[in-house]
Write an enzyme that holds these catalytic residues in place. Sequence first.
Site, PDB file in Angstrom:
ATOM      1  N   GLY A 136       0.760  -1.259   0.000  1.00  0.00           N
ATOM      2  CA  GLY A 136       0.000   0.000   0.000  1.00  0.00           C
ATOM      3  C   GLY A 136       0.781   1.294   0.000  1.00  0.00           C
ATOM      4  N   ILE A 138       3.940   1.915   1.058  1.00  0.00           N
ATOM      5  CA  ILE A 138       5.414   1.883   0.983  1.00  0.00           C
ATOM      6  C   ILE A 138       5.836   1.967  -0.491  1.00  0.00           C
ATOM      7  CG2 ILE A 138       7.521   0.637   1.615  1.00  0.00           C
ATOM      8  CD1 ILE A 138       5.892  -0.976   3.624  1.00  0.00           C
ATOM      9  N   GLY A 189     -11.843  -4.326  10.882  1.00  0.00           N
ATOM     10  CA  GLY A 189     -11.770  -4.078   9.432  1.00  0.00           C
ATOM     11  C   GLY A 189     -10.425  -4.432   8.827  1.00  0.00           C
ATOM     12  N   ASP A 203      -2.558 -13.924  -0.755  1.00  0.00           N
ATOM     13  CA  ASP A 203      -2.358 -12.494  -1.000  1.00  0.00           C
ATOM     14  C   ASP A 203      -0.858 -12.156  -0.973  1.00  0.00           C
ATOM     15  OD1 ASP A 203      -3.427  -9.535  -0.831  1.00  0.00           O
ATOM     16  OD2 ASP A 203      -1.992  -9.738   0.804  1.00  0.00           O
ATOM     17  N   LYS A 207       1.803 -10.810  -4.041  1.00  0.00           N
ATOM     18  CA  LYS A 207       2.722  -9.671  -3.899  1.00  0.00           C
ATOM     19  C   LYS A 207       4.165 -10.108  -4.155  1.00  0.00           C
ATOM     20  CE  LYS A 207      -0.412  -7.318  -0.771  1.00  0.00           C
ATOM     21  NZ  LYS A 207      -0.883  -7.306   0.633  1.00  0.00           N
TER      22      LYS A 207
HETATM   23  N1  LIG Z   1      -7.978  -0.980   0.779  1.00  0.00           N
HETATM   24  C1  LIG Z   1      -6.671  -0.907   0.782  1.00  0.00           C
HETATM   25  O1  LIG Z   1      -6.071  -0.449   1.753  1.00  0.00           O
HETATM   26  C2  LIG Z   1      -5.888  -1.380  -0.399  1.00  0.00           C
HETATM   27  C3  LIG Z   1      -4.476  -1.413  -0.328  1.00  0.00           C
HETATM   28  C4  LIG Z   1      -3.732  -1.795  -1.442  1.00  0.00           C
HETATM   29  C5  LIG Z   1      -4.385  -2.167  -2.596  1.00  0.00           C
HETATM   30  N2  LIG Z   1      -5.761  -2.161  -2.631  1.00  0.00           N
HETATM   31  C6  LIG Z   1      -6.423  -2.548  -3.879  1.00  0.00           C
HETATM   32  O2  LIG Z   1      -7.197  -1.448  -4.337  1.00  0.00           O
HETATM   33  C7  LIG Z   1      -8.361  -1.926  -5.020  1.00  0.00           C
HETATM   34  C8  LIG Z   1      -9.593  -1.313  -4.388  1.00  0.00           C
HETATM   35  O3  LIG Z   1      -9.654  -1.692  -3.030  1.00  0.00           O
HETATM   36  P1  LIG Z   1     -10.674  -0.990  -2.013  1.00  0.00           P
HETATM   37  O4  LIG Z   1     -10.246  -1.413  -0.652  1.00  0.00           O
HETATM   38  O5  LIG Z   1     -10.815   0.441  -2.305  1.00  0.00           O
HETATM   39  O6  LIG Z   1     -12.008  -1.770  -2.377  1.00  0.00           O
HETATM   40  P2  LIG Z   1     -13.507  -1.330  -2.006  1.00  0.00           P
HETATM   41  O7  LIG Z   1     -13.519  -0.476  -0.797  1.00  0.00           O
HETATM   42  O8  LIG Z   1     -14.301  -2.575  -2.011  1.00  0.00           O
HETATM   43  O9  LIG Z   1     -13.921  -0.429  -3.243  1.00  0.00           O
HETATM   44  C9  LIG Z   1     -14.105  -0.898  -4.513  1.00  0.00           C
HETATM   45  C10 LIG Z   1     -15.053   0.033  -5.207  1.00  0.00           C
HETATM   46  O10 LIG Z   1     -15.150  -0.368  -6.573  1.00  0.00           O
HETATM   47  C11 LIG Z   1     -16.507  -0.505  -6.899  1.00  0.00           C
HETATM   48  N3  LIG Z   1     -16.680  -1.594  -7.869  1.00  0.00           N
HETATM   49  C12 LIG Z   1     -16.290  -2.882  -7.726  1.00  0.00           C
HETATM   50  N4  LIG Z   1     -16.619  -3.573  -8.821  1.00  0.00           N
HETATM   51  C13 LIG Z   1     -17.249  -2.718  -9.645  1.00  0.00           C
HETATM   52  C14 LIG Z   1     -17.861  -2.840 -10.912  1.00  0.00           C
HETATM   53  N5  LIG Z   1     -17.875  -4.005 -11.550  1.00  0.00           N
HETATM   54  N6  LIG Z   1     -18.417  -1.761 -11.451  1.00  0.00           N
HETATM   55  C15 LIG Z   1     -18.409  -0.578 -10.799  1.00  0.00           C
HETATM   56  N7  LIG Z   1     -17.850  -0.385  -9.600  1.00  0.00           N
HETATM   57  C16 LIG Z   1     -17.284  -1.452  -9.034  1.00  0.00           C
HETATM   58  C17 LIG Z   1     -17.247  -0.822  -5.623  1.00  0.00           C
HETATM   59  O11 LIG Z   1     -18.582  -0.409  -5.803  1.00  0.00           O
HETATM   60  P3  LIG Z   1     -19.728  -0.678  -4.716  1.00  0.00           P
HETATM   61  O12 LIG Z   1     -19.503   0.376  -3.683  1.00  0.00           O
HETATM   62  O13 LIG Z   1     -20.957  -0.490  -5.497  1.00  0.00           O
HETATM   63  O14 LIG Z   1     -19.515  -2.075  -4.232  1.00  0.00           O
HETATM   64  C18 LIG Z   1     -16.460   0.003  -4.613  1.00  0.00           C
HETATM   65  O15 LIG Z   1     -16.956   1.309  -4.500  1.00  0.00           O
HETATM   66  C19 LIG Z   1      -8.295  -3.454  -4.918  1.00  0.00           C
HETATM   67  O16 LIG Z   1      -7.701  -3.966  -6.081  1.00  0.00           O
HETATM   68  C20 LIG Z   1      -7.397  -3.694  -3.720  1.00  0.00           C
HETATM   69  O17 LIG Z   1      -6.717  -4.939  -3.772  1.00  0.00           O
HETATM   70  C21 LIG Z   1      -6.510  -1.773  -1.570  1.00  0.00           C
END
Ligand SMILES: NC(=O)c1ccc[n+]([C@@H]2O[C@H](COP(=O)([O-])OP(=O)(O)OC[C@H]3O[C@@H](n4cnc5c(N)ncnc54)[C@H](OP(=O)(O)O)[C@@H]3O)[C@@H](O)[C@H]2O)c1
Length: 426
Positions: A136, A138, A189, A203, A207
């Site tokens: 994330g 780093i 969470g 996971d 990485k």
């Molecule tokens: N969270 C972290 O700290 C973190 C860290 C490193 C990498 N990542 C990566 O970043 C990405 C996003 O993670 P996140 O934690 O932000 O996920 P999240 O909170 O679940 O957000 C994903 C968003 O994308 C939307 N979405 C998903 N599928 C969709 C589709 N088919 N059409 C339209 N909208 C869609 C979801 O909509 P809805 O609200 O309608 O469900 C949601 O708003 C992932 O690949 C994750 O591995 C996350």
Amino acid sequence: MREYLTIGILGLGTVGAGIPLILEENKKKMETILGMPIKIKKVFVRNIEAKQNLAQIYGIELTTSLEEIVNDESIDVVVEVMGGTTFAKEAIEQALRNKKHVVTANKDLIAQYGEELVLLAKENQVYLYYEAAVAGGIPILRTLATSLASDDITGLYGIINGTTNFMLSQMAEQELSYEKALGKAQKLGFAESDPTNDVEGIDAAYKMIILTKFALGMSLSLEDISIQGISDVTLEEIKLADKLGYKIKLLGALKRDEVGVDVEVCPIGVSNNHPLSTVENEMNAIFVESTGIGESMFYGPGAGAKPTATSVVSDLVTIGKNLKNQAKVSQFNELSVEKKLVDKSQVVSKRMLFLQSKSEESQLKSIQLFFEKEGIEIRKVTGQVENSTTIYSIITDEMTDFSIKNCQDKISEELSINVLSHYKVL
Ligand SMILES: NC(=O)c1ccc[n+]([C@@H]2O[C@H](COP(=O)([O-])OP(=O)(O)OC[C@H]3O[C@@H](n4cnc5c(N)ncnc54)[C@H](OP(=O)(O)O)[C@@H]3O)[C@@H](O)[C@H]2O)c1
């Protein structure tokens, strides 16, 4: 002269919502560095109503049409922060084909389909950046690709899954069982309702695929990595390891020699003298061994809206600078060498063994003699009586998987002592 770097965002969840926040908070600094503002043209969401409040705060226009973003001539960069490997892949492919630069935080997608997406980006002469996909907040990928380009990496050990590190820290600090630690991580969470990918090491393995590509230029697949999660780690083992001066951590470990590379994800005993032992709870760190620098460690939050969005925006700044300077398009990681894997049965590691004898009488002498006979040095050994049995905790010199199995059988046969479990140690 370009006036703005114009972006379209796909997804407005945790990371997506962090992007306008970071753009707002560090607006002035980035404009100075870039010489132009970064403007969000549109954000693609599934449900406009659900995201309306957030959109109003930042004055963002929402759309439920992907085409409105990937076909918009004025959009320079498409930022994919939806997650998943099906729709997200199609969306990125469409964007790349339409000559849009792409930034994504999607490690699952890059680990599985990175090669073909990079090829598509090359064909279309556009950038594909994904700093946020590993650890994330780093900036490890850019560091490996640029700052360490002049160094020769021989080892890389990463605490790259915040969920499991949180759980193991809580088990050690609060004396929680595995189940209680998982429940706490879910409540806060840090773990998903289905934690399989995290707790089973998948996971972290994704990485490690990306880190290996950046560190050595080798393209691995999941089958090349031995993967063991933390679901069998017990509180009892964590306490015994502690008495020896070790912490059990889920590590991604890359070791390289003249022959090739070995990459694995497994729980490893980390000595309290090693810097990785200080990385607690949801924090991440990557420890690099190289011939030039020697040892270096990169520490920070592996997840969270602001840290992850900061990495996403750093990719945008890099792309913006390159566009402004009219630089020839190059890819995030240009290193590519043939994959060479070492024979896993020949890989040696120091070990931590927990043995149980059914007697209260000390068998330390016979255990020491046994290892001496096998030609394996014991570095540390302790024994403690528990419920009319004695538990021995041992740190040995380097052993292969084969020799550990061999010792396990022989100790049981010759000394009537059970090997309860064993871990590699760092
Ligand atoms: N969270 C972290 O700290 C973190 C860290 C490193 C990498 N990542 C990566 O970043 C990405 C996003 O993670 P996140 O934690 O932000 O996920 P999240 O909170 O679940 O957000 C994903 C968003 O994308 C939307 N979405 C998903 N599928 C969709 C589709 N088919 N059409 C339209 N909208 C869609 C979801 O909509 P809805 O609200 O309608 O469900 C949601 O708003 C992932 O690949 C994750 O591995 C996350």
